[in-house]
Design a protein around this motif. Structure first.
Motif, PDB file in Angstrom:
ATOM      1  N   GLY A 114      -0.213  -5.905 -32.019  1.00 51.25           N
ATOM      2  CA  GLY A 114      -0.916  -6.969 -31.324  1.00 51.25           C
ATOM      3  C   GLY A 114      -2.339  -6.658 -30.912  1.00 51.25           C
ATOM      4  O   GLY A 114      -2.972  -7.461 -30.230  1.00 51.25           O
ATOM      5  N   PHE A 115      -2.886  -5.513 -31.327  1.00 53.26           N
ATOM      6  CA  PHE A 115      -4.245  -5.120 -30.947  1.00 53.26           C
ATOM      7  C   PHE A 115      -5.232  -5.532 -32.037  1.00 53.26           C
ATOM      8  O   PHE A 115      -5.250  -4.946 -33.116  1.00 53.26           O
ATOM      9  CB  PHE A 115      -4.327  -3.611 -30.711  1.00 53.26           C
ATOM     10  CG  PHE A 115      -3.615  -3.138 -29.479  1.00 53.26           C
ATOM     11  CD1 PHE A 115      -4.304  -2.963 -28.284  1.00 53.26           C
ATOM     12  CD2 PHE A 115      -2.252  -2.875 -29.504  1.00 53.26           C
ATOM     13  CE1 PHE A 115      -3.645  -2.530 -27.144  1.00 53.26           C
ATOM     14  CE2 PHE A 115      -1.576  -2.446 -28.363  1.00 53.26           C
ATOM     15  CZ  PHE A 115      -2.280  -2.275 -27.185  1.00 53.26           C
ATOM     16  N   ARG A 116      -6.056  -6.537 -31.732  1.00 54.36           N
ATOM     17  CA  ARG A 116      -7.044  -7.033 -32.689  1.00 54.36           C
ATOM     18  C   ARG A 116      -8.457  -6.534 -32.403  1.00 54.36           C
ATOM     19  O   ARG A 116      -9.370  -6.805 -33.170  1.00 54.36           O
ATOM     20  CB  ARG A 116      -7.036  -8.571 -32.697  1.00 54.36           C
ATOM     21  CG  ARG A 116      -5.710  -9.162 -33.162  1.00 54.36           C
ATOM     22  CD  ARG A 116      -5.734 -10.680 -33.139  1.00 54.36           C
ATOM     23  NE  ARG A 116      -4.476 -11.215 -33.624  1.00 54.36           N
ATOM     24  CZ  ARG A 116      -4.194 -11.459 -34.904  1.00 54.36           C
ATOM     25  NH1 ARG A 116      -5.119 -11.213 -35.828  1.00 54.36           N
ATOM     26  NH2 ARG A 116      -3.026 -11.943 -35.259  1.00 54.36           N
ATOM     27  N   ASN A 117      -8.641  -5.847 -31.295  1.00 53.09           N
ATOM     28  CA  ASN A 117      -9.974  -5.369 -30.930  1.00 53.09           C
ATOM     29  C   ASN A 117      -9.924  -3.875 -30.638  1.00 53.09           C
ATOM     30  O   ASN A 117     -10.221  -3.431 -29.535  1.00 53.09           O
ATOM     31  CB  ASN A 117     -10.501  -6.124 -29.700  1.00 53.09           C
ATOM     32  CG  ASN A 117     -11.953  -5.791 -29.395  1.00 53.09           C
ATOM     33  OD1 ASN A 117     -12.754  -5.576 -30.296  1.00 53.09           O
ATOM     34  ND2 ASN A 117     -12.288  -5.742 -28.115  1.00 53.09           N
ATOM     35  N   SER A 118      -9.544  -3.113 -31.643  1.00 48.31           N
ATOM     36  CA  SER A 118      -9.454  -1.655 -31.492  1.00 48.31           C
ATOM     37  C   SER A 118     -10.410  -0.912 -32.410  1.00 48.31           C
ATOM     38  O   SER A 118     -10.592   0.294 -32.270  1.00 48.31           O
ATOM     39  CB  SER A 118      -8.026  -1.175 -31.770  1.00 48.31           C
ATOM     40  OG  SER A 118      -7.644  -1.457 -33.114  1.00 48.31           O
ATOM     41  N   ALA A 119     -11.038  -1.623 -33.346  1.00 49.77           N
ATOM     42  CA  ALA A 119     -11.929  -0.990 -34.318  1.00 49.77           C
ATOM     43  C   ALA A 119     -13.371  -1.072 -33.848  1.00 49.77           C
ATOM     44  O   ALA A 119     -13.875  -2.162 -33.540  1.00 49.77           O
ATOM     45  CB  ALA A 119     -11.789  -1.649 -35.689  1.00 49.77           C
ATOM     46  N   ILE A 120     -14.033   0.072 -33.779  1.00 49.01           N
ATOM     47  CA  ILE A 120     -15.440   0.140 -33.370  1.00 49.01           C
ATOM     48  C   ILE A 120     -16.316   0.047 -34.608  1.00 49.01           C
ATOM     49  O   ILE A 120     -16.361   0.966 -35.428  1.00 49.01           O
ATOM     50  CB  ILE A 120     -15.715   1.441 -32.599  1.00 49.01           C
ATOM     51  CG1 ILE A 120     -14.946   1.415 -31.270  1.00 49.01           C
ATOM     52  CG2 ILE A 120     -17.209   1.636 -32.356  1.00 49.01           C
ATOM     53  CD1 ILE A 120     -15.014   2.701 -30.497  1.00 49.01           C
ATOM     54  N   ASN A 121     -16.968  -1.086 -34.762  1.00 47.12           N
ATOM     55  CA  ASN A 121     -17.858  -1.301 -35.901  1.00 47.12           C
ATOM     56  C   ASN A 121     -19.300  -1.146 -35.453  1.00 47.12           C
ATOM     57  O   ASN A 121     -19.692  -1.647 -34.404  1.00 47.12           O
ATOM     58  CB  ASN A 121     -17.640  -2.703 -36.482  1.00 47.12           C
ATOM     59  CG  ASN A 121     -16.250  -2.876 -37.054  1.00 47.12           C
ATOM     60  OD1 ASN A 121     -15.769  -2.014 -37.773  1.00 47.12           O
ATOM     61  ND2 ASN A 121     -15.597  -3.983 -36.736  1.00 47.12           N
ATOM     62  N   GLY A 122     -20.085  -0.443 -36.224  1.00 46.22           N
ATOM     63  CA  GLY A 122     -21.497  -0.243 -35.899  1.00 46.22           C
ATOM     64  C   GLY A 122     -21.847   1.208 -35.659  1.00 46.22           C
ATOM     65  O   GLY A 122     -22.958   1.634 -35.961  1.00 46.22           O
ATOM     66  N   ALA A 123     -20.916   1.983 -35.107  1.00 43.82           N
ATOM     67  CA  ALA A 123     -21.149   3.419 -34.916  1.00 43.82           C
ATOM     68  C   ALA A 123     -20.773   4.140 -36.205  1.00 43.82           C
ATOM     69  O   ALA A 123     -19.638   4.028 -36.672  1.00 43.82           O
ATOM     70  CB  ALA A 123     -20.334   3.944 -33.747  1.00 43.82           C
ATOM     71  N   ARG A 124     -21.719   4.879 -36.757  1.00 46.84           N
ATOM     72  CA  ARG A 124     -21.518   5.534 -38.035  1.00 46.84           C
ATOM     73  C   ARG A 124     -21.668   7.043 -37.897  1.00 46.84           C
ATOM     74  O   ARG A 124     -22.382   7.536 -37.013  1.00 46.84           O
ATOM     75  CB  ARG A 124     -22.556   5.028 -39.061  1.00 46.84           C
ATOM     76  CG  ARG A 124     -22.604   3.521 -39.213  1.00 46.84           C
ATOM     77  CD  ARG A 124     -21.308   2.975 -39.744  1.00 46.84           C
ATOM     78  NE  ARG A 124     -20.948   3.589 -41.023  1.00 46.84           N
ATOM     79  CZ  ARG A 124     -19.725   3.497 -41.590  1.00 46.84           C
ATOM     80  NH1 ARG A 124     -18.753   2.867 -40.954  1.00 46.84           N
ATOM     81  NH2 ARG A 124     -19.496   4.066 -42.743  1.00 46.84           N
ATOM     82  N   PRO A 125     -21.019   7.820 -38.765  1.00 43.69           N
ATOM     83  CA  PRO A 125     -21.170   9.279 -38.692  1.00 43.69           C
ATOM     84  C   PRO A 125     -22.566   9.717 -39.115  1.00 43.69           C
ATOM     85  O   PRO A 125     -23.093   9.241 -40.125  1.00 43.69           O
ATOM     86  CB  PRO A 125     -20.111   9.789 -39.672  1.00 43.69           C
ATOM     87  CG  PRO A 125     -19.919   8.674 -40.646  1.00 43.69           C
ATOM     88  CD  PRO A 125     -20.106   7.409 -39.849  1.00 43.69           C
ATOM     89  N   VAL A 126     -23.160  10.604 -38.341  1.00 45.13           N
ATOM     90  CA  VAL A 126     -24.469  11.146 -38.716  1.00 45.13           C
ATOM     91  C   VAL A 126     -24.333  12.001 -39.972  1.00 45.13           C
ATOM     92  O   VAL A 126     -25.215  12.015 -40.829  1.00 45.13           O
ATOM     93  CB  VAL A 126     -25.062  11.966 -37.553  1.00 45.13           C
ATOM     94  CG1 VAL A 126     -26.423  12.551 -37.942  1.00 45.13           C
ATOM     95  CG2 VAL A 126     -25.214  11.088 -36.311  1.00 45.13           C
ATOM     96  N   ASN A 127     -23.232  12.723 -40.083  1.00 47.97           N
ATOM     97  CA  ASN A 127     -22.929  13.519 -41.267  1.00 47.97           C
ATOM     98  C   ASN A 127     -21.640  12.981 -41.871  1.00 47.97           C
ATOM     99  O   ASN A 127     -20.555  13.224 -41.345  1.00 47.97           O
ATOM    100  CB  ASN A 127     -22.766  15.000 -40.902  1.00 47.97           C
ATOM    101  CG  ASN A 127     -22.464  15.866 -42.117  1.00 47.97           C
ATOM    102  OD1 ASN A 127     -22.367  15.368 -43.242  1.00 47.97           O
ATOM    103  ND2 ASN A 127     -22.309  17.161 -41.895  1.00 47.97           N
ATOM    104  N   ALA A 128     -21.748  12.239 -42.958  1.00 54.37           N
ATOM    105  CA  ALA A 128     -20.568  11.617 -43.564  1.00 54.37           C
ATOM    106  C   ALA A 128     -19.549  12.649 -44.030  1.00 54.37           C
ATOM    107  O   ALA A 128     -18.354  12.356 -44.111  1.00 54.37           O
ATOM    108  CB  ALA A 128     -20.988  10.724 -44.735  1.00 54.37           C
TER     109      ALA A 128
END
Length: 243
Positions: free
Chosen positions: A30-44
């Motif tokens: 039931g969790f629809r707001n658990s993914a953080i979009n926009g923060a990216r790894p500095v070192n992939a």
């Protein structure tokens, strides 16, 4: 809220699964707001990260309070976070989305790495990204910025809830991250979400083998009873690469 370490098995299960898989397990609960979009790894190449959250909150800075650092400065929330984030935890930095100044630079990131911290996640910017980008240490942020934090930010407290790109993070929540981004899992659900994520990831590994062999999607993904039986036999056979 807890700073208790995760079990070795739970960490292994989360590390085996992708954030795409973990997000599906969160959706099933039931969790629809658990993914953080926009923060990216500095070192992939160093994006895999699992650990409980230790939080640091910034507010906008003020000129009379935020000056260039001096050795005589009293302890700050930032320094408390750098020296106090437990090994195996993720330092989660909330800035209200302010990217005009860096929350950390390479020296502080290195200190966290040496102390055994699992990584950093911020909705703000990082300084010294060319250096951090070569470190074998997961650091996620939304931007790069040359100015130091005190030009625009003020660290106010640790271990309080923060919002990261519209997602709430409470101290002790588990952060799971890879190149797709980060997922926040409430601590009391972590063990079961990790277990079920591992199982889903393993099943999808088997399904991918079947699809690569030319098997149609219907009955394979999602699997019907026949595919599930073949999957169980595959596990018993030691998960051979050829299916």
């Amino acid at each position: 809220m807890t700073t208790a370490p995760l079990s070795t098995q739970t960490i292994r299960n989360f590390m085996y699964a992708s954030t795409a898989t973990v997000s599906m397990q969160m959706l099933k609960r039931g969790f629809r707001n658990s993914a953080i979009n926009g923060a990216r790894p500095v070192n992939a190449a160093s994006a895999r990260m699992v650990g409980p959250a230790f939080t640091l909150r910034y507010i906008p800075g003020r000129e009379d309070l935020d000056q260039p650092p001096r050795p005589s400065d009293p302890p700050s929330a930032q320094r408390e976070a750098i020296e106090g984030t437990p090994a195996g935890h993720v330092l989660v930095i909330g800035t209200e989305g302010n990217t005009a100044a860096g929350t950390l630079g390479d020296i502080l990131a290195l200190r966290l790495k040496v102390r055994g911290v699992a990584g950093v996640l911020s909705d703000g910017a990082m300084r010294d990204t060319p250096v951090i980008g070569k470190m074998e240490f997961p650091v996620f942020c939304t931007a790069a910025a040359a100015p130091p934090s005190m030009t625009r930010l003020h660290p106010v407290e640790t271990q309080t809830p923060v919002g990261i790109c519209g997602v709430p993070v409470y101290p002790g929540d588990v952060i799971v991250a890879d190149e797709d981004g980060a997922i926040v899992v409430p601590r009391h659900l972590a063990d079961e979400v990790a277990r079920d994520s591992f199982e889903q990831e393993r099943l999808e590994k088997f399904v991918a083998i079947r699809i690569s062999q030319g098997i149609p999607i219907s009955g394979t993904y999602p699997p019907n009873d026949e595919t599930k039986a073949l999957y169980e036999a595959w596990i018993k056979a030691g998960e051979p690469a050829g299916g």
